[in-house]
Write an enzyme that holds these catalytic residues in place. Structure first.
Site: not given
Lengths: 476, 286
Positions: A182, A256, A290, A387
């Protein structure tokens, strides 16, 4: 005198943009029974195309055809034959690389320079690298004749749409698994062109299925009982939900997730080189990375000098049209993401950090955020802990190497880290001390299919790339 | 002449290199396989779990930072000490597992050999799992396995010594530290193992052994934010899913292992389960 750049736009026609895209299931492009979505160009806010999405029943069908393909075709096939299919995909991606690059920049907002020079070639390289493993798995160190897991359900993010698809699909296929993938809701297009390539490469039907949609489609896939393996790249928040929902099942999981990487500059670092690395670390891909070097840790004695150089360099970054070959920083991928960045930046100011933002002109339309550097950041501030996933750098200082390491490791994340120093012994010492899955010394944001990538702690588990990355797709 | 009355031992926890009673003051009776009373074992509490995690975290830096050669020697020394306690282990395994002395002896021998096997891995696993990565560019890139940190271990319930050693040795061989919840009903060889560890060169806190009720202690270990990985081997079946769900709160590595035939020669799966991979890059050039 000032030097102006003339616009150097890549032709948008190369993308072969179609008005509508359909999902790829059992070797065919078919209409999904979910609500179609409109994907937009974040640099202009115009609708690029309508994309059909999957419903729960489509997911169910995809998993079933993937299972059939794994049982009957892909699993029993010899590794050498599997390899040739995957090599074909790699070659055809390279052939259509310019088309993929332009389409990626249109759909994602990243500068064409990045999609052309990083995303697409690295994606093709991932297929090429893993193709060669397909008939050599006996030598991968997991014992003789390691078996595939079965059907891999894969959910990927919007920051590197094609590259993440490659990172997921290539090792899964090499190890003998079949795939239901997806792509992200806001960036489905290049994965569907990859599906075209997969069709042209005559991969047996059902071996790879690509189902666009939002988080609900991802959840259906993750929770489908017929899936044997889940690979997810995305936020730590969603990663935890997935890990929780797989508890008590036999599904293998790799994650991840997010990061808040420390980029450490010691007082003996080559400063100009470090400045380039810092810029690359946080402004590459608009900071939608990331492993971005979002916490700059500078030794106190050089902080002032470095910050001055950094401001000067960041001022020269050109923000704007992603298709312009001179553009350094493109568009923020979505309005939602832009709002998140703006909110966290406002928090940074409210918490007392000193904000500096590049005075570069921004386009009037589209989602853009000017490169921003916060000085005087303390560890307790949200901009030092959370983040941001945008072009925003938080600068902290340290006095001793031990303090640098302590601050760098003071995070629940552990994806990446950077070290800048001329001293070899210090590099090796710091690399050893840092609790992060990838450490870049005197460089940053380097990726290669042969080099394992993945995080410690809440940045996830499992690795992608290299011999180590095969473990994620083998029953070992 | 009457027979001499033996001196009975008080069984305690092994925590941070010391032998405290449970802070809760609780004990529970341990019997042999026929139900005959053997001893009162300390019944660890949530607070003991937390103290053990603190001790394991404190020990992690030095243990993971020791050279692989040194860790190998320290672990080999443990095997030497295990050998010296061979008769005691045989008696304990025989009584708690309800088996003949001869069978117990073969189990104890296998356990000692297992420890030696893992001791030898400390300075080889990085060669086997690490790599120099042939990246397409002017960079030197290498990957090394590194210990994940503090590992919560739910020890096998049935195999009181061989199973226990098979789950502890790989964890500490990698440089991780361990908080171990021992077999609930067969904890005596674990306690004897802790006496061996205490007199060996394994630093205090590297292995912490908690006796008590697995179902009571496991959830605290699974949810503890400073635990990096969880081994479910000895988890009660009805709790496994719940523990794994709880472990997701801080993205713990979960080893979904169960009781197995411990006599079988293991592979390196248990080492891999508690190892991270770190990839380091540096440019090459003049």
């Amino acid at each position: 005198m000032t030097w102006d750049y003339a616009p150097a736009p890549e032709s948008r026609a190369i993308a072969n943009l179609k008005p509508s895209y359909r999902m790829f299931l059992d070797g065919e492009f078919v209409e999904g029974s979910g609500e179609p979505l409109k994907t937009i160009n974040p640099a202009t806010e115009e609708v690029l195309a309508e994309v059909s999405t999957a419903s729960a029943s489509d997911v169910d069908r995809a998993v079933k055809v993937a299972k059939r393909a794994q049982d009957k075709v892909w699993g029993p096939m010899s590794g050498a034959e599997r390899a040739k299919y995957i090599f074909r995909i790699a070659r055809m991606m390279a052939e259509r690389s310019r088309e993929l690059a332009v389409l990626e920049s249109l759909d994602n907002g990243k500068p064409i320079r990045e999609s052309r020079d990083v995303d697409v070639p690295t994606a093709a390289a991932h297929f090429f690298y893993h193709a060669g493993w397909a008939d050599k798995l006996d030598y991968a160190g997991y014992g003789p004749n390691p078996r595939p897991l079965g059907v891999a359900g894969q959910v990927i993010p919007w920051n590197f749409p094609l590259l993440m698809a490659a990172w997921k699909i290539a090792p899964a296929l090499a190890c003998g698994n079949t795939v239901v993938l997806k792509p992200a809701e806001t960036t489905p297009l290049t994965a569907l062109v990859l599906a075209e390539i997969i069709q042209q490469a005559e991969l047996p039907p059902g071996v790879v299925n690509i189902l666009p949609g939002a988080g609900d489609v991802g959840a259906e896939l993750v929770n489908h009982p017929g899936v044997n393996k889940i690979a997810f790249t995305g936020s730590t928040e969603v990663g935890k939900i997935i890990q929780k929902s797989l508890a008590g099942t036999r599904k293998k999981l790799t994650l991840e997730l997010g990061g808040k990487a420390a980029n450490i500059v010691f007082d003996d670092a080559p400063l100009d080189q470090a400045v380039e690395g810092i810029v690359n670390g946080i402004f590459f891909n608009q900071g939608h990375v990331c492993c971005a070097g979002s916490r700059l840790l500078v030794q106190e004695s050089i902080a002032e000098e470095l910050l001055e150089k950094l401001h000067k360099r960041v001022s020269t970054l050109r923000i704007g049209d992603p298709l312009d070959k001179n553009t350094d920083v493109g568009a923020i991928n979505s309005r939602d993401q832009l709002t998140k960045i703006q909110d966290l930046v406002a928090t940074g100011e409210a918490e007392g950090a000193v904000r500096w933002t590049s005075a570069c002109p921004l386009p009037e339309k589209g989602f853009f955020f000017a490169p921003t550097v916060f000085a005087g950041v303390s560890q307790a501030m949200r901009i030092a802990r959370e983040e941001i996933f945008g072009p925003v750098l938080s600068v902290l200082t340290f006095r001793t190497p031990d303090e640098a390491i302590a601050k760098a490791n003071n995070t629940p994340y552990g994806l990446s880290a950077g070290i800048w120093t001329e001293k070899g012994s210090r590099i090796l010492w710091a690399a050893n001390q840092l609790r992060a899955g990838v450490v870049w010394a005197n460089t940053f944001n380097r990726f290669d299919p042969t080099a394992p990538f993945g995080g410690y702690q809440e940045s996830g588990f499992g690795r992608e790339g290299g011999r180590t990355g095969l473990e994620a797709y083998l029953d070992v | 002449m009457s027979e001499r009355l033996s001196v009975a031992k008080t069984y305690k926890l092994y925590l941070g290199g010391a032998f405290p009673r449970s802070e809760s003051g609780r004990t529970y009776p341990v019997t042999d396989s026929r139900g005959k009373f053997l001893a009162n074992a300390a019944q660890a509490s949530r607070k003991d779990v937390r103290e053990a995690v603190v001790a394991a975290r404190k020990a992690f830096g030095k243990w993971s930072g020791a050279t692989a050669y040194n860790r190998g020697q320290v672990l080999y020394r443990v095997a030497e000490l295990l050998e010296g306690r061979r008769e005691q282990f045989i008696a304990e395994v025989a009584s708690s597992e309800g088996i003949q002395a001869k069978k117990a002896a073969s189990i104890v021998d296998a356990a000692i050999d297992r420890w030696v096997w893992y001791a030898g891995w400390t300075d080889k696993i990085a060669t086997v799992l690490g790599a120099s990565n042939p990246v397409a560019g002017p960079y030197f890139s290498f990957s090394v396995p590194e210990p994940t940190g503090v590992v919560g271990v739910l020890a096998p319930q049935k195999s009181s010594l061989l199973g226990l050693i098979s789950v502890i040795a790989p964890v500490i061989a990698t440089g991780c530290t361990a908080v171990v919840v021992t077999s609930q009903d067969r904890p005596l060889s674990a306690i004897t193992l802790s006496e061996v560890l205490a007199t060996s060169d394994v630093p205090g806190g590297v292995v912490n052994l908690l006796t008590g009720h697995t179902a009571e202690l496991a959830p605290w270990l699974a949810s503890h934010a400073d635990v990096n990985a969880l081994d479910l081997t000895g988890a009660p079946d009805e709790l496994r899913a719940e523990l794994e769900a709880s472990a997701s709160g801080t993205v713990k590595r979960v080893l979904r292992a169960t009781e197995e035939d411990w006599a079988k020669q293991p592979d390196i799966r248990r080492l891999r389960a508690v190892l991270e991979t770190k990839t380091v890059w540096h440019p090459m050039g003049v």
